[in-house]
Design a protein around this motif. Structure first.
Motif, mmCIF file in Angstrom:
data_model
loop_
_atom_site.group_PDB
_atom_site.id
_atom_site.type_symbol
_atom_site.label_atom_id
_atom_site.label_comp_id
_atom_site.label_asym_id
_atom_site.label_seq_id
_atom_site.Cartn_x
_atom_site.Cartn_y
_atom_site.Cartn_z
ATOM 1 N N PHE A 94 45.557 56.503 24.926
ATOM 2 C CA PHE A 94 46.742 55.997 24.240
ATOM 3 C C PHE A 94 48.022 56.469 24.922
ATOM 4 C CE2 PHE A 94 43.999 54.677 20.806
ATOM 5 C CZ PHE A 94 44.667 53.594 20.273
ATOM 6 N N SER A 95 48.018 57.665 25.458
ATOM 7 C CA SER A 95 49.207 58.147 26.180
ATOM 8 C C SER A 95 49.513 57.241 27.371
ATOM 9 C CB SER A 95 48.982 59.584 26.657
ATOM 10 O OG SER A 95 48.846 60.463 25.572
ATOM 11 N N MET A 96 48.472 56.877 28.116
ATOM 12 C CA MET A 96 48.681 56.029 29.295
ATOM 13 C C MET A 96 49.041 54.598 28.888
ATOM 14 S SD MET A 96 45.674 57.369 31.844
ATOM 15 C CE MET A 96 46.356 56.480 33.233
ATOM 16 N N LEU A 97 48.397 54.074 27.837
ATOM 17 C CA LEU A 97 48.713 52.718 27.384
ATOM 18 C C LEU A 97 50.157 52.622 26.914
ATOM 19 C CD1 LEU A 97 45.457 51.802 25.431
ATOM 20 C CD2 LEU A 97 46.243 50.845 27.596
ATOM 21 N N ALA B 61 46.148 74.013 30.151
ATOM 22 C CA ALA B 61 45.557 73.340 31.309
ATOM 23 C C ALA B 61 46.585 72.652 32.216
ATOM 24 C CB ALA B 61 44.497 72.340 30.846
ATOM 25 N N PRO B 62 47.647 71.989 31.676
ATOM 26 C CA PRO B 62 48.627 71.381 32.588
ATOM 27 C C PRO B 62 49.274 72.390 33.532
ATOM 28 C CG PRO B 62 48.915 70.523 30.373
ATOM 29 C CD PRO B 62 47.936 71.648 30.263
ATOM 30 N N VAL B 63 49.518 73.602 33.027
ATOM 31 C CA VAL B 63 50.120 74.638 33.877
ATOM 32 C C VAL B 63 49.085 75.177 34.869
ATOM 33 C CG1 VAL B 63 51.276 76.867 33.876
ATOM 34 C CG2 VAL B 63 51.725 75.237 32.044
ATOM 35 N N ILE B 64 47.857 75.371 34.360
ATOM 36 C CA ILE B 64 46.798 75.894 35.231
ATOM 37 C C ILE B 64 46.437 74.895 36.312
ATOM 38 C CG2 ILE B 64 44.411 76.723 35.260
ATOM 39 C CD1 ILE B 64 44.761 77.560 32.349
ATOM 40 N N SER B 65 46.545 73.604 35.986
ATOM 41 C CA SER B 65 46.062 72.579 36.919
ATOM 42 C C SER B 65 46.833 72.568 38.234
ATOM 43 C CB SER B 65 46.144 71.200 36.261
ATOM 44 O OG SER B 65 47.490 70.808 36.073
ATOM 45 N N PRO C 103 50.574 66.468 35.624
ATOM 46 C CA PRO C 103 49.667 67.551 35.206
ATOM 47 C C PRO C 103 49.083 67.345 33.820
ATOM 48 C CG PRO C 103 51.688 68.440 36.159
ATOM 49 C CD PRO C 103 51.911 66.977 35.969
ATOM 50 N N ARG C 104 49.879 66.734 32.906
ATOM 51 C CA ARG C 104 49.364 66.504 31.555
ATOM 52 C C ARG C 104 48.146 65.587 31.584
ATOM 53 N NH1 ARG C 104 54.914 66.949 30.197
ATOM 54 N NH2 ARG C 104 55.307 68.268 28.377
ATOM 55 N N ARG C 105 48.250 64.499 32.352
ATOM 56 C CA ARG C 105 47.145 63.547 32.419
ATOM 57 C C ARG C 105 45.941 64.181 33.103
ATOM 58 N NH1 ARG C 105 48.359 58.637 36.044
ATOM 59 N NH2 ARG C 105 49.909 58.253 34.436
ATOM 60 N N THR D 160 42.366 64.781 31.176
ATOM 61 C CA THR D 160 41.133 64.193 31.710
ATOM 62 C C THR D 160 40.105 65.268 31.999
ATOM 63 O OG1 THR D 160 42.471 62.449 32.733
ATOM 64 C CG2 THR D 160 40.197 62.679 33.486
ATOM 65 N N ALA D 161 40.552 66.364 32.604
ATOM 66 C CA ALA D 161 39.623 67.443 32.959
ATOM 67 C C ALA D 161 39.184 68.249 31.748
ATOM 68 C CB ALA D 161 40.284 68.372 33.982
ATOM 69 N N ALA D 162 40.006 68.275 30.683
ATOM 70 C CA ALA D 162 39.680 69.097 29.512
ATOM 71 C C ALA D 162 38.390 68.644 28.848
ATOM 72 C CB ALA D 162 40.826 69.061 28.505
ATOM 73 N N ALA D 163 38.169 67.322 28.803
ATOM 74 C CA ALA D 163 36.940 66.823 28.189
ATOM 75 C C ALA D 163 35.721 67.323 28.953
ATOM 76 C CB ALA D 163 36.968 65.300 28.152
#
Length: 658
Positions: A108-111, A271-275, A305-307, A311-314
């Motif tokens: 939904f974020s991307m849409l 995760a966005p910061v770690i990524s 980084p958020r996206r 994606t990686a969090a799942a």
């Protein structure tokens, strides 16, 4: 035995039933004149009246129950087991839903991001913020309803297949109540709406003037709040894990489990910061070795980084749980091996392959085998100790103590006829000490007062209680040997074959040395770990679908960019390679994060369960390396369709896309 007939057992869920006439059954399974239970029928009185009449003539220690109560008790036992099993499966279902929530949020974020100009135009012609939010949430409700319907249908189909596979001819029709329907729609729609709510709120903040700009983008919040909240959750989770490991409270697994959940949420927020640094490192080899496609792949993964993190969090969640299970499994195997090395002092042990035990003559046949210096039988019984039902071991205590390296903490081992030994936990839990007298009711209904003559350290081979052999034999109509402890002249190397030859006529027994015991324990642990891993693989599959989804939407979002790359000379092969490498970087990032968290959680749980016998920590490095490779393969597979679609784009149409 001579087969005289074949009968229908009446649907016993696959159980094998053999029926004997009464004298034969008593001779083989009990004692002449004795029965396990007696079933009565009546042509006149009701079942309650019949029960009361029978109860008045029964000796002490026996009871009469009605058929209705017997059936209800049986149903209750089945319901208790199925309740546990259902809860067990629901835990894994919730994990999959948790993973799916990340994917829904990302989608939904991307849409919403791709429809920013459209949303701005709606604002420009008078749509209010709440209307925009309701429009996106309405889409989420529709998506949740469709997804719930498809999931409900798939679940019913899977249940039908499992019913046919495991129940066979005994299967009945599927019980399809309103409960799974209600829960499917409630959970499916609620999770979708909650996951889509925050993108919907962000969509409502698009200003109307943005419709006149070419470079329209959704407003992005600063990561400061996210970092602060994520750090707080991670710190709180780590503190709870530390509290559990330090012994705060009687059940350390609970604070460790809650702490693990908080760390999960905290790391997902961070995760966005770690990524950024991790993706730079993971993408560096591609950037150096793969040329322009490798550099572009790394930059695409770093661009949002958020996206990338969502994606990686799942994938991170699924692999973290699988890793924790495998660390626990490896620790179980290592702990059992260490326990066998410490406590198994016998050369061999003869044990039954099933639960029926062995005949008392087995020990004599083993003792007569060449090279055997001693063969001691031991028995497994069940009785009520001070009103509580529990299992116990009976046999020659001196031989059992030698064979199991029994460590006596207090008292001695001379049981006589009315003595018993208990381990430290049992003694502490019941407040028994050396000299305590315990009323023990045996299965024949008689009560003996046994005296605690010794307390020993935890011993997995003997269990929690050892009862005098004379007491066991006096109250057991047909003793069944649970095992034979064997001492051999040469340490058991050559004697094992001699014992196996002596027991050739007994297909229901097995002869094991220390290595065989370890292998048997490892097989059981591996089976359990494999079962849990298979259940958790579903969450990894869902995460892989999320990677496909993200890449596909990302390709659509970057249509103009892809057209420009093609226009300046990038061929289809390079373009597909760029998308594949981007997918691999994201998947491996999720795997690295998940494996790291899983190792920490597995180690924490091992420490929390140390008092339960999980004394050794073992990390299966080879298995974890395989998981990293599997994550890379998931990245390659997930990129197949998005990469193919990107390569098939018409260059001129792509460039003209707004």
């Amino acid at each position: 035995m001579r087969l005289v007939g074949v009968f229908d057992a009446g649907g016993m869920m696959g159980a094998t039933i053999t029926a004997f006439d009464t004298p034969t059954a008593q001779r083989l399974l009990g004692r002449p004149g004795y029965f396990s239970d007696i079933q009565l029928s009546s042509a006149g009185p009701s079942e309650t009246e019949l029960r009361d009449r029978v109860a008045r003539v029964l000796p002490a220690g026996y009871e009469a129950i009605t058929g209705t109560q017997l059936r209800e008790d049986a149903k209750s036992d089945v319901a208790a087991f199925m309740g546990f099993f259902r809860t067990f499966l629901l835990v894994f279902a919730l994990i999959s839903i948790f993973v799916g929530a990340f994917i829904i949020f990302n989608t939904f974020s991307m849409l919403v991001a791709q429809r920013t100009r459209e949303l701005a135009l709606l604002r420009a012609i008078g749509a209010a913020r709440p209307q925009i939010t309701r429009a996106v949430v309405g889409e989420a409700v529709a998506v949740g309803a469709v997804g719930s319907t498809l999931g409900l249908a798939a679940g019913a189909g899977l249940a039908a297949l499992l019913n046919a596979q495991f129940m066979g001819e005994d299967r009945g029709g599927l019980v399809f109540t309103a409960t799974p329907v209600i829960w499917s729609y409630a959970v499916g729609i609620l999770v979708t709406v909650v996951s889509a709510y925050f993108p919907a709120r962000r969509a409502a903040k698009v200003p109307p003037v943005a419709a006149m700009r070419d470079d329209v983008a959704l407003p992005q919040r600063s990561l400061r709040v996210r970092v602060a909240l994520g750090s707080l959750l991670t710190a709180a989770g780590a503190a709870l894990i530390g509290l559990g490991l330090a012994g705060g409270g009687g059940r350390p697994v609970i604070p460790v489990g809650v702490g693990a959940l908080l760390v999960f949420l905290g790391v997902a927020m961070l995760a966005p910061v770690i990524s950024v640094p991790v993706v730079r490192v993971l993408g560096a080899p591609f950037a150096r070795l793969m040329g322009a496609p490798g550099r572009l792949a790394r930059q695409n993964a770093l661009r949002n980084p958020r996206r990338t993190a969502a994606t990686a969090a799942a994938l991170m969640i699924g692999l973290a749980l699988i890793t924790a299970v495998n660390v626990l499994g490896a620790s179980m195997r290592t702990s059992v091996d260490a326990q066998i090395d410490r406590q198994f002092a016998a050369d061999l042990v003869v044990a039954p392959t099933g639960a029926g035990g062995m005949g008392t003559e087995v020990a004599g046949k083993v003792a007569a085998a060449p090279g055997v210096t001693a063969a001691t039988a031991y028995y497994l019984g069940q009785a009520k100790f001070d009103g509580k039902r529990a299992y116990y071991v009976a046999g020659d205590v001196a031989a059992l103590a030698r064979g199991s390296n029994l460590k006596v903490v207090s008292g001695g081992t001379a049981l006589g006829r009315d003595g018993m030994l208990v381990d430290e936990d049992t003694a502490d839990g019941n407040k028994w000490t050396v000299g305590s007298v315990v009323p023990v009711q045996f299965p024949d209904g008689k009560v003996e007062r046994l005296r605690v003559v010794g307390v020993y350290a935890e011993n997995a081979l003997l269990g929690a209680r050892v009862v005098a052999q004379q007491a066991y034999l006096a109250h057991t109509p047909r003793p069944r040997v649970q095992g034979v402890v064997v001492e051999a002249a040469d340490g058991g190397a050559a004697v094992k074959q001699a014992v196996e030859r002596a027991l050739a006529d007994y297909p229901n027994v097995k002869v094991q040395d220390r290595t065989a015991l370890k292998d048997q324990a490892a097989e059981q642990v591996d089976g359990f770990v494999t079962f849990l891993t298979i259940l958790l693989v579903m969450s990894v599959i869902i995460a892989a679908v999320g990677v496909v989804n993200t890449l596909a939407l990302s390709v659509i979002e970057r249509t103009r960019e892809i057209g420009l790359l093609r226009a300046i000379g990038t061929d289809r092969r390079q373009l597909r390679r760029m998308i594949r490498l981007e997918s691999i970087v994201i998947a491996v990032f999720g795997a690295v994060l998940g494996i790291a968290i899983g190792v920490v959680f597995g180690a924490a749980l091992q420490q929390a369960l140390e008092s339960q016998g999980l004394t050794e920590l073992s990390i299966p490095a080879g298995t974890l390396a395989v998981y990293l490779v599997v994550a890379a393969v998931i990245g390659v597979v997930a990129a197949v369709w998005p990469a193919w679609r990107a390569g098939r784009m018409d260059v001129l149409k792509a460039i003209s896309t707004e």
